[in-house]
Motif scaffolding. Structure first.
Motif, PDB file in Angstrom:
ATOM      1  N   PRO A 192      -8.084   5.294   4.865  1.00 58.28           N
ATOM      2  CA  PRO A 192      -7.093   4.944   5.888  1.00 58.28           C
ATOM      3  C   PRO A 192      -7.737   4.301   7.118  1.00 58.28           C
ATOM      4  O   PRO A 192      -8.884   4.590   7.452  1.00 58.28           O
ATOM      5  CB  PRO A 192      -6.467   6.283   6.262  1.00 58.28           C
ATOM      6  CG  PRO A 192      -6.994   7.292   5.323  1.00 58.28           C
ATOM      7  CD  PRO A 192      -8.172   6.720   4.633  1.00 58.28           C
ATOM      8  N   PRO A 214       1.497   7.148  -5.394  1.00 60.43           N
ATOM      9  CA  PRO A 214       1.249   5.803  -4.865  1.00 60.43           C
ATOM     10  C   PRO A 214       1.254   4.698  -5.922  1.00 60.43           C
ATOM     11  O   PRO A 214       1.877   3.655  -5.720  1.00 60.43           O
ATOM     12  CB  PRO A 214      -0.123   5.920  -4.205  1.00 60.43           C
ATOM     13  CG  PRO A 214      -0.259   7.362  -3.865  1.00 60.43           C
ATOM     14  CD  PRO A 214       0.470   8.097  -4.964  1.00 60.43           C
ATOM     15  N   ASP A 239       4.215   0.670   1.920  1.00 60.66           N
ATOM     16  CA  ASP A 239       4.098  -0.261   3.039  1.00 60.66           C
ATOM     17  C   ASP A 239       4.001  -1.655   2.445  1.00 60.66           C
ATOM     18  O   ASP A 239       3.107  -1.915   1.630  1.00 60.66           O
ATOM     19  CB  ASP A 239       2.854   0.064   3.866  1.00 60.66           C
ATOM     20  CG  ASP A 239       2.727  -0.810   5.102  1.00 60.66           C
ATOM     21  OD1 ASP A 239       3.762  -1.233   5.649  1.00 60.66           O
ATOM     22  OD2 ASP A 239       1.586  -1.059   5.529  1.00 60.66           O
ATOM     23  N   PRO A 286       0.797   8.228   7.218  1.00 59.29           N
ATOM     24  CA  PRO A 286       0.883   8.221   5.755  1.00 59.29           C
ATOM     25  C   PRO A 286       2.263   7.689   5.346  1.00 59.29           C
ATOM     26  O   PRO A 286       3.234   7.856   6.081  1.00 59.29           O
ATOM     27  CB  PRO A 286       0.742   9.704   5.381  1.00 59.29           C
ATOM     28  CG  PRO A 286       0.183  10.377   6.577  1.00 59.29           C
ATOM     29  CD  PRO A 286       0.579   9.563   7.765  1.00 59.29           C
ATOM     30  N   ASP A 343      -6.357   8.846   0.910  1.00 59.59           N
ATOM     31  CA  ASP A 343      -6.679   7.438   0.674  1.00 59.59           C
ATOM     32  C   ASP A 343      -5.421   6.691   0.250  1.00 59.59           C
ATOM     33  O   ASP A 343      -4.484   7.270  -0.308  1.00 59.59           O
ATOM     34  CB  ASP A 343      -7.713   7.302  -0.437  1.00 59.59           C
ATOM     35  CG  ASP A 343      -9.130   7.596   0.023  1.00 59.59           C
ATOM     36  OD1 ASP A 343      -9.357   7.805   1.240  1.00 59.59           O
ATOM     37  OD2 ASP A 343     -10.025   7.606  -0.841  1.00 59.59           O
ATOM     38  N   PHE A 344      -5.426   5.385   0.483  1.00 61.82           N
ATOM     39  CA  PHE A 344      -4.340   4.505   0.064  1.00 61.82           C
ATOM     40  C   PHE A 344      -4.698   3.829  -1.258  1.00 61.82           C
ATOM     41  O   PHE A 344      -5.871   3.692  -1.601  1.00 61.82           O
ATOM     42  CB  PHE A 344      -4.110   3.401   1.110  1.00 61.82           C
ATOM     43  CG  PHE A 344      -3.269   3.834   2.261  1.00 61.82           C
ATOM     44  CD1 PHE A 344      -1.912   3.558   2.286  1.00 61.82           C
ATOM     45  CD2 PHE A 344      -3.820   4.517   3.326  1.00 61.82           C
ATOM     46  CE1 PHE A 344      -1.127   3.960   3.355  1.00 61.82           C
ATOM     47  CE2 PHE A 344      -3.049   4.928   4.396  1.00 61.82           C
ATOM     48  CZ  PHE A 344      -1.695   4.643   4.413  1.00 61.82           C
ATOM     49  N   HIS A 345      -3.682   3.380  -1.946  1.00 67.06           N
ATOM     50  CA  HIS A 345      -3.829   2.413  -3.030  1.00 67.06           C
ATOM     51  C   HIS A 345      -3.193   1.132  -2.494  1.00 67.06           C
ATOM     52  O   HIS A 345      -2.080   1.174  -1.957  1.00 67.06           O
ATOM     53  CB  HIS A 345      -3.123   2.882  -4.299  1.00 67.06           C
ATOM     54  CG  HIS A 345      -3.906   3.908  -5.039  1.00 67.06           C
ATOM     55  ND1 HIS A 345      -3.886   5.247  -4.719  1.00 67.06           N
ATOM     56  CD2 HIS A 345      -4.767   3.778  -6.066  1.00 67.06           C
ATOM     57  CE1 HIS A 345      -4.689   5.909  -5.532  1.00 67.06           C
ATOM     58  NE2 HIS A 345      -5.239   5.039  -6.359  1.00 67.06           N
ATOM     59  N   ASN A 346      -3.915   0.029  -2.601  1.00 71.88           N
ATOM     60  CA  ASN A 346      -3.455  -1.251  -2.058  1.00 71.88           C
ATOM     61  C   ASN A 346      -3.582  -2.356  -3.090  1.00 71.88           C
ATOM     62  O   ASN A 346      -4.411  -2.279  -4.001  1.00 71.88           O
ATOM     63  CB  ASN A 346      -4.286  -1.651  -0.831  1.00 71.88           C
ATOM     64  CG  ASN A 346      -4.083  -0.728   0.336  1.00 71.88           C
ATOM     65  OD1 ASN A 346      -4.814   0.235   0.507  1.00 71.88           O
ATOM     66  ND2 ASN A 346      -3.084  -1.013   1.133  1.00 71.88           N
ATOM     67  N   ARG A 392      -8.494   1.386  -4.110  1.00 72.29           N
ATOM     68  CA  ARG A 392      -8.393   2.665  -3.400  1.00 72.29           C
ATOM     69  C   ARG A 392      -9.161   2.482  -2.095  1.00 72.29           C
ATOM     70  O   ARG A 392     -10.329   2.079  -2.108  1.00 72.29           O
ATOM     71  CB  ARG A 392      -8.992   3.777  -4.242  1.00 72.29           C
ATOM     72  CG  ARG A 392      -8.749   5.144  -3.657  1.00 72.29           C
ATOM     73  CD  ARG A 392      -9.274   6.225  -4.593  1.00 72.29           C
ATOM     74  NE  ARG A 392      -9.097   7.507  -3.971  1.00 72.29           N
ATOM     75  CZ  ARG A 392      -8.185   8.387  -4.337  1.00 72.29           C
ATOM     76  NH1 ARG A 392      -7.377   8.117  -5.336  1.00 72.29           N
ATOM     77  NH2 ARG A 392      -8.083   9.538  -3.703  1.00 72.29           N
ATOM     78  N   GLY A 442       0.826  -1.198   0.000  1.00 74.85           N
ATOM     79  CA  GLY A 442       0.000   0.000   0.000  1.00 74.85           C
ATOM     80  C   GLY A 442       0.860   1.247   0.000  1.00 74.85           C
ATOM     81  O   GLY A 442       2.020   1.223   0.405  1.00 74.85           O
ATOM     82  N   ALA A 443       0.275   2.356  -0.469  1.00 78.55           N
ATOM     83  CA  ALA A 443       0.964   3.646  -0.492  1.00 78.55           C
ATOM     84  C   ALA A 443      -0.082   4.749  -0.569  1.00 78.55           C
ATOM     85  O   ALA A 443      -1.154   4.555  -1.156  1.00 78.55           O
ATOM     86  CB  ALA A 443       1.897   3.730  -1.695  1.00 78.55           C
ATOM     87  N   ASN A 444       0.246   5.906   0.042  1.00 80.59           N
ATOM     88  CA  ASN A 444      -0.670   7.043  -0.086  1.00 80.59           C
ATOM     89  C   ASN A 444       0.042   8.392  -0.155  1.00 80.59           C
ATOM     90  O   ASN A 444      -0.614   9.427  -0.091  1.00 80.59           O
ATOM     91  CB  ASN A 444      -1.735   7.038   1.022  1.00 80.59           C
ATOM     92  CG  ASN A 444      -1.216   7.439   2.380  1.00 80.59           C
ATOM     93  OD1 ASN A 444      -0.025   7.350   2.667  1.00 80.59           O
ATOM     94  ND2 ASN A 444      -2.121   7.860   3.240  1.00 80.59           N
TER      95      ASN A 444
END
Length: 178
Positions: free
Chosen positions: A46, A18, A96, A92, A54-57, A43, A12-14
Motif C-alpha cells: 500500500p 481482490p 479502485d 483499504p 497488500d493490493f492486487h493491481n 501484488r 486495484g483491490a485489497n
C-alpha cells in the motif's frame, strides 16, 4: 458518431476477494468499452496509509467512444456495484478504478484530471503499464511508460502475481506470436 479514443485504466483491490473483484470489474467494463490489453496481476504494498493488506493491481488498455466524464461515471458505477466505500484517502478498498489516460487529452476539472496526476509516481501503475504499453507516451511529460519507470525514484514493492484470466477466456491475453 464520436471518434474512438484509446484509454488506460488502472484497477486495484485489497479487501474481500481482490482477484475475484478485479475479474468481475473487468468483465463489467468490457460491456461498455473495447478492452484489448490487460496486464498481469501485480501484488503491491500500500501507498500512503500503510496499515492494510497488500493490493492486487493491473492496468488495461481499451478503446471507447464515450467522453472522459462518461468513462469516469462508468468506473464509479462499477466501483459502487462491487461495494466500494469512500472512507479516507488511501483507505483499504474492495475496488479502485482510475482513468489514467484518455488519448492525448489533457484536462483539469474538479471531477477529473487527465492524465492521472500521480501515475508517474506509482509502481503499481508503471509496472503493469510497461508490460502492456511500454511505448505509450505521457501527453504532458513526453516520456514513454518505460522511461517513466526507469526514471522513477524509490517506488513501493511490486511483484508480478500471474494472469487475471486463464488462457482461452475471451479477455485473456493472446499468446505471444512467433
Amino acid at each position: 458518431m464520436a471518434e474512438e479514443a484509446e484509454i488506460l485504466i488502472g484497477a486495484g483491490a485489497n479487501l474481500g476477494d481482490p482477484v475475484g473483484q478485479l475479474r468481475e470489474a473487468v468483465q463489467m467494463l468490457a460491456r461498455t468499452i473495447a478492452i484489448h490489453r490487460i496486464s498481469s496481476l501485480y501484488r503491491t504494498e500500500p501507498v500512503g496509509h500503510r496499515d492494510q493488506p497488500d493490493f492486487h493491481n493491473l492496468v488495461l488498455a481499451a478503446r471507447t467512444v464515450l467522453a472522459p466524464e462518461a468513462v469516469l461515471a462508468q468506473l464509479q458505477a462499477v466501483e459502487a456495484a462491487l461495494g466500494r466505500e469512500r472512507t479516507f484517502a488511501n483507505a483499504p478498498r474492495t475496488l479502485d478504478l482510475d482513468l489514467l489516460a484518455y488519448g492525448e487529452v489533457v484536462m483539469d476539472t474538479p471531477a477529473l484530471i487527465l492524465p492521472h496526476p500521480r501515475m508517474h509516481l506509482r509502481g503499481f501503475v508503471l509496472h503493469p503499464l510497461v508490460e502492456i504499453a511500454p511505448e505509450w507516451r505521457h501527453p504532458v511529460q513526453g516520456h514513454t511508460a518505460r522511461e517513466l519507470l526507469s526514471c522513477a525514484s524509490a517506488l513501493e514493492r511490486v511483484e508480478r502475481a500471474g494472469a487475471l484470466f486463464h488462457a482461452g477466456h475471451p479477455l485473456a491475453p493472446a499468446p505471444p506470436s512467433g
